[in-house]
Design an enzyme around this catalytic site. Structure first.
Site, PDB file in Angstrom:
ATOM      1  N   GLU A 205       0.805  -1.223   0.000  1.00  0.00           N
ATOM      2  CA  GLU A 205       0.000   0.000   0.000  1.00  0.00           C
ATOM      3  C   GLU A 205       0.837   1.272   0.000  1.00  0.00           C
ATOM      4  OE1 GLU A 205      -2.910  -0.409   3.075  1.00  0.00           O
ATOM      5  OE2 GLU A 205      -3.839  -2.135   2.110  1.00  0.00           O
ATOM      6  N   LYS A 335     -15.674  -1.344   2.525  1.00  0.00           N
ATOM      7  CA  LYS A 335     -14.978  -1.785   1.318  1.00  0.00           C
ATOM      8  C   LYS A 335     -16.024  -2.322   0.353  1.00  0.00           C
ATOM      9  CE  LYS A 335     -10.705  -3.225   3.676  1.00  0.00           C
ATOM     10  NZ  LYS A 335      -9.936  -4.403   4.151  1.00  0.00           N
TER      11      LYS A 335
END
Length: 426
Positions: A205, A335
């Site tokens: 990430e 999400k």
């Protein structure tokens, strides 16, 4: 509005080099849009099913040709001629077509790609930005970026158990200022790591992945970096964690910092961290099925810190309702690919907000250049967004979209800042 004329799909690559689904939608008025689906590394057991091909001779079994075929051969014909503005009807049609509880027949990755592409098409057809189309005229709050600048756990090959160590620029007056603070601290952290002879390699990430002696050592590095960048920890930049405890939970115990421990031990450990650092949010501190542990954790820390359920709730309104009834955690990570359609995502957000739970929009570790979640964060007034470090284009794409939205809103733009964390006292 305009009816759906055609739906197409293809296999593309995500930021980890794994295949994912991209969907294109064409409306009768000529509007054309596309959406790409993310994929997670640490996935909750209760997430909607991500359909992969399982052919070991192709992309190591991770191909998504079956999901692509589901879009082209089944979903597309089923929603052709439907009004793109009828999002709830379109999503319900796909869910019924799939016919399973977890979307395992057609694949949540197939359904989500279509769901998001349809929403984008409807917004474009209405000549509205996506955040305005989904959120209406009152959508004006820019979220606090939760910058994951040290990666551990399943996002990096190191000895650090906790998956994410985050910077939260809560004291900024605007989103753009907060992002700048985070970026400057990120670069200060890189300089510190170099001086200490530690790795500046990046995790999935975009955060650094140094091999440290302990999780506390990572927090100490962040405190040092905040100071080196010229900011005040707590007042201007706070800290956050994503523990992802399900990744190190097995047979009723947690393997944490080389020891087998229980939920009570972890609760005491994090209570000490909250007392020692300006730590304002902790995600997935316990296993997704450790409800009794969450009862105790929430009772001990729920009034002091944001407790975010990711694997615990998996953006599922039913799981969230169970948690609300039980009184565990006080925030939900959102999400879109955990549940598989936009309307179900919006339903989960609505339930959380009505119940006094905060909401955090989130990327996945396997991302694409798609920026839908940036618009969605503003549309639902989430107040917080997790989309990685200010590095790697698939992460920065979301931050850049938020900068565009802030400029588009002009004087109406409001930065959530400290107000997004009602339990935080500094």
């Amino acid at each position: 509005m305009a009816a759906i004329e055609a739906v197409n799909a293809r296999e593309i690559l995500d930021s980890r080099g794994n295949p994912t689904v991209e969907v294109e939608v064409l409306l009768e008025d000529g509007t054309f849009t596309r959406a790409a689906v993310p994929s997670g590394a640490s996935t909750g057991a209760f997430e909607a099913y991500e359909l992969r091909d399982g052919d070991a001779g192709r992309y190591l079994g991770k191909g998504v040709q079956k999901a692509v075929a589901a879009v082209v051969d089944e979903i597309g014909p089923a929603i052709q001629d439907l009004d793109a503005a009828d999002q709830r009807i379109i999503d319900a049609t796909m869910i019924e077509l799939d016919g399973t509880e977890n979307k395992s027949r057609l694949g949540a990755n197939a359904l989500l790609g279509v769901s998001l592409a349809v929403a984008k098409a409807a917004a474009d057809s209405a000549e509205l930005p996506l955040y305005r189309y989904l959120g209406g005229p009152n959508a004006h709050t820019l979220p606090v970026p939760m910058l994951n600048v040290i990666n551990g756990g399943s996002h990096a090959d190191t000895n650090v158990d906790i998956q994410e160590f985050m910077l939260l620029p809560v004291g900024a007056s605007t989103f753009s200022e907060g992002l700048r603070w985070g970026v400057e601290t990120y670069h200060a952290l890189k300089s510190l790591l170099k001086k200490k002879g530690l790795s500046t390699g990046l995790g999935d990430e975009g955060g650094f992945a140094p091999n440290l002696d302990s999780n506390r050592a990572a927090l100490d590095l962040l405190m040092e970096a905040i100071d080196a960048a010229g900011f005040t920890a707590g007042k201007q930049i706070a800290l956050g964690l994503d523990v992802a405890s399900s990744e190190f939970y097995s047979d009723g115990a947690y393997t944490f910092e080389g020891q087998k421990v229980d939920a009570a031990h972890l609760t005491a450990y994090f209570a000490d961290l909250v007392a020692s650092y300006p730590l304002i949010t902790i995600e997935d501190p316990l296993d997704e099925d450790d409800w009794a542990g969450y009862d105790h954790f929430t009772a001990e820390l729920g009034s002091k810190v944001q407790i975010v359920g990711d694997d615990l709730f998996v953006t599922n309104p039913k799981r969230l309702a169970d948690g609300i009834t039980r009184g565990v955690a006080n925030s939900i990570l959102v999400k879109v690919n955990q549940i598989g359609t936009l309307t179900e995502t919006l339903d989960a957000v609505s339930l959380a907000q009505r119940s006094g739970y905060t909401t955090v929009l989130s990327h996945r570790s396997g991302e694409t250049e798609d920026t839908t979640i940036a618009d969605l964060a503003v549309a639902v007034e989430a107040g917080q967004i997790k989309t990685g470090a200010p590095a790697r284009s698939e992460r920065v794409a979301k931050y850049n979209q938020l900068l565009r939205i802030e400029q588009d809103l002009g004087a109406a733009a409001v930065y959530a800042g400290r107000s997004a964390f009602p339990r935080f006292q500094a």
